[in-house]
Design a protein around this motif. Structure first.
Motif, PDB file in Angstrom:
ATOM      1  N   TYR A  58      -2.250 -18.493  29.366  1.00  0.00           N
ATOM      2  CA  TYR A  58      -2.434 -19.733  30.140  1.00  0.00           C
ATOM      3  C   TYR A  58      -1.633 -20.869  29.494  1.00  0.00           C
ATOM      4  N   GLY A 164      -3.273 -31.892  34.013  1.00  0.00           N
ATOM      5  CA  GLY A 164      -3.726 -30.505  34.132  1.00  0.00           C
ATOM      6  C   GLY A 164      -3.265 -29.782  35.382  1.00  0.00           C
ATOM      7  N   ASN A 169      -4.949 -27.789  42.834  1.00  0.00           N
ATOM      8  CA  ASN A 169      -6.111 -27.085  43.362  1.00  0.00           C
ATOM      9  C   ASN A 169      -6.463 -27.523  44.786  1.00  0.00           C
ATOM     10  N   TYR A 209      -3.061 -16.450  35.257  1.00  0.00           N
ATOM     11  CA  TYR A 209      -4.315 -16.373  36.033  1.00  0.00           C
ATOM     12  C   TYR A 209      -4.919 -14.970  35.988  1.00  0.00           C
ATOM     13  N   GLU A 283      -9.761 -20.320  45.148  1.00  0.00           N
ATOM     14  CA  GLU A 283      -8.956 -21.394  44.536  1.00  0.00           C
ATOM     15  C   GLU A 283      -7.485 -21.242  44.889  1.00  0.00           C
ATOM     16  N   SER A 285      -3.847 -22.755  43.266  1.00  0.00           N
ATOM     17  CA  SER A 285      -3.225 -23.521  42.181  1.00  0.00           C
ATOM     18  C   SER A 285      -1.760 -23.679  42.561  1.00  0.00           C
TER      19      SER A 285
HETATM   20  C1  AVI Z   1      -8.188 -26.995  36.605  1.00  0.00           C
HETATM   21  N1  AVI Z   1      -7.094 -26.244  37.272  1.00  0.00           N
HETATM   22  C2  AVI Z   1      -5.884 -27.027  37.278  1.00  0.00           C
HETATM   23  C3  AVI Z   1      -6.916 -24.871  36.749  1.00  0.00           C
HETATM   24  C4  AVI Z   1      -5.692 -24.204  37.418  1.00  0.00           C
HETATM   25  O1  AVI Z   1      -4.822 -23.763  36.692  1.00  0.00           O
HETATM   26  O2  AVI Z   1      -5.648 -24.175  38.642  1.00  0.00           O
HETATM   27  C5  AVI Z   1      -8.151 -24.038  36.984  1.00  0.00           C
HETATM   28  C6  AVI Z   1      -7.951 -22.586  36.648  1.00  0.00           C
HETATM   29  N2  AVI Z   1      -8.227 -21.588  37.442  1.00  0.00           N
HETATM   30  C7  AVI Z   1      -7.945 -20.445  36.859  1.00  0.00           C
HETATM   31  N3  AVI Z   1      -7.442 -20.713  35.694  1.00  0.00           N
HETATM   32  C8  AVI Z   1      -7.436 -22.039  35.523  1.00  0.00           C
END
Ligand code: AVI
Length: 322
Positions: A58, A164, A169, A209, A283, A285
């Motif tokens: 990450y 971030g 999102n 991810y 989600e 991203s």
């Molecule tokens: C908070 N957000 C920006 C993270 C992203 O990378 O979308 C949340 C996340 N979801 C999975 N990993 C991290």
């Protein structure tokens, strides 16, 4: 503020059970079904997210922190002294600490965070590290209207801090609505500092991810555990699996919970049938190109005043004005 002043100043607008239930019922009635990613962040979800930010795959958090370290003096000069800093989705506040230390005599700091546990932790830490700044924390879903607390000392302007790549999102229309609300909150002379993850090697993005330790999968599934506890649903945690794939045409990670079998789930007295293999969107991203980001903020009446990029991995900071 002292730690106890900071905690006394808390404005608590945390979403309640009725609100969460209504959002979940709405999402489950869509096709494909969807669950809002903002509900990832209960106490455990916020902890799992912190753990994600430390996984080797990450890259966004560590890349942005490094970039911020490199350019914080330049940012401080560009935004000027005596600011009221307002952060959307402040989480642990690690980036904030860096920014607040670099700024000239900031007047006040308002973290807006949906997870009360994460907010209280970060405010206690920041109040101790930066006692000269007035802490005005707000526990709230920042996509809903929030009346901001007014600092005791008159600030020169507001600086909205949105790091971030949390903007990523949001689906396009929601992102425009949020940016538009931000422009209004900024006022005529306010500014916004936004972190955005940039489009790059899809394999690198996808790995971020799908970490090998499985922390992201646990984070995604924690949403179901949270809903079972807080709104009394009966999602079977072993009945769904995490899947995250990068769509190149849409420039986004699409994270889904995929049903491992045909099954029925109950939420607030209603039954929802899932087919074997049915995917629920949990989600997005989004990743950005300069062209796509410029077009997005222009729709909300904003433009880039200054910008900084990290490369390999790529990540961007953008200072926006109206
Ligand atoms: C908070 N957000 C920006 C993270 C992203 O990378 O979308 C949340 C996340 N979801 C999975 N990993 C991290």
């Amino acid at each position: 503020s002292t730690v106890s002043d900071a905690l006394d100043a808390l404005t608590d607008l945390q979403p309640d059970r009725a609100r969460i239930t209504a959002d979940i019922l709405h999402g489950l009635s869509q096709r494909p079904r969807q669950l809002p990613s903002k509900y990832f962040y209960d106490a455990r979800g916020s902890q799992l997210f912190e753990q994600i930010t430390r996984q080797p795959e990450y890259y966004p958090t560590r890349t942005e922190l490094q970039l911020l370290q490199q350019v914080s003096a330049e940012i401080a000069r560009a935004v000027g002294p005596h600011l009221h800093v307002v952060e959307l989705g402040s989480g642990s506040g690690r980036k904030t600490e860096l920014l607040l230390h670099a700024l000239a005599d900031p007047v006040a700091y308002t973290p807006i965070e949906i997870s009360r546990a994460a907010l209280l932790d970060s405010v206690a830490r920041l109040a101790e590290a930066l006692p000269e700044i007035e802490m005005l924390p707000v526990c709230a879903d920042f996509t809903r209207p929030v009346t901001l607390p007014e600092p005791q000392r008159e600030p020169a302007r507001r600086l909205l801090f949105f790091p971030g790549s949390t903007l990523g999102n949001f689906a396009h229309d929601d992102a425009v609505a949020l940016l538009d609300a931000m422009r209004q909150t900024m006022g005529p002379t306010g500014l916004a500092l936004i972190g955005i993850d940039l489009h790059q090697d899809p394999a690198l993005i996808e790995a971020a991810y799908n970490d090998a330790a499985g922390v992201t999968a646990a984070f995604t599934l924690n949403l179901l555990r949270r809903l079972n506890r807080e709104i009394g649903s009966d999602f079977d945690l072993d009945g769904f699996e995490h899947r995250a794939r990068y769509s190149v045409p849409r420039l986004r990670i699409e994270t889904e919970l995929v049903s491992r079998c045909a099954q029925r789930v109950h939420v607030a007295g209603r039954a929802f049938d899932f087919a074997d293999g049915e995917a629920m969107t949990v989600e997005y991203s989004h990743k950005y190109t300069d062209a796509a980001f410029g077009a997005l903020i222009a729709e909300a009446g904003l433009r880039v005043r200054m910008q900084w990029n990290a490369d390999a991995p790529a990540f961007g900071l953008r200072l926006l004005e109206r």
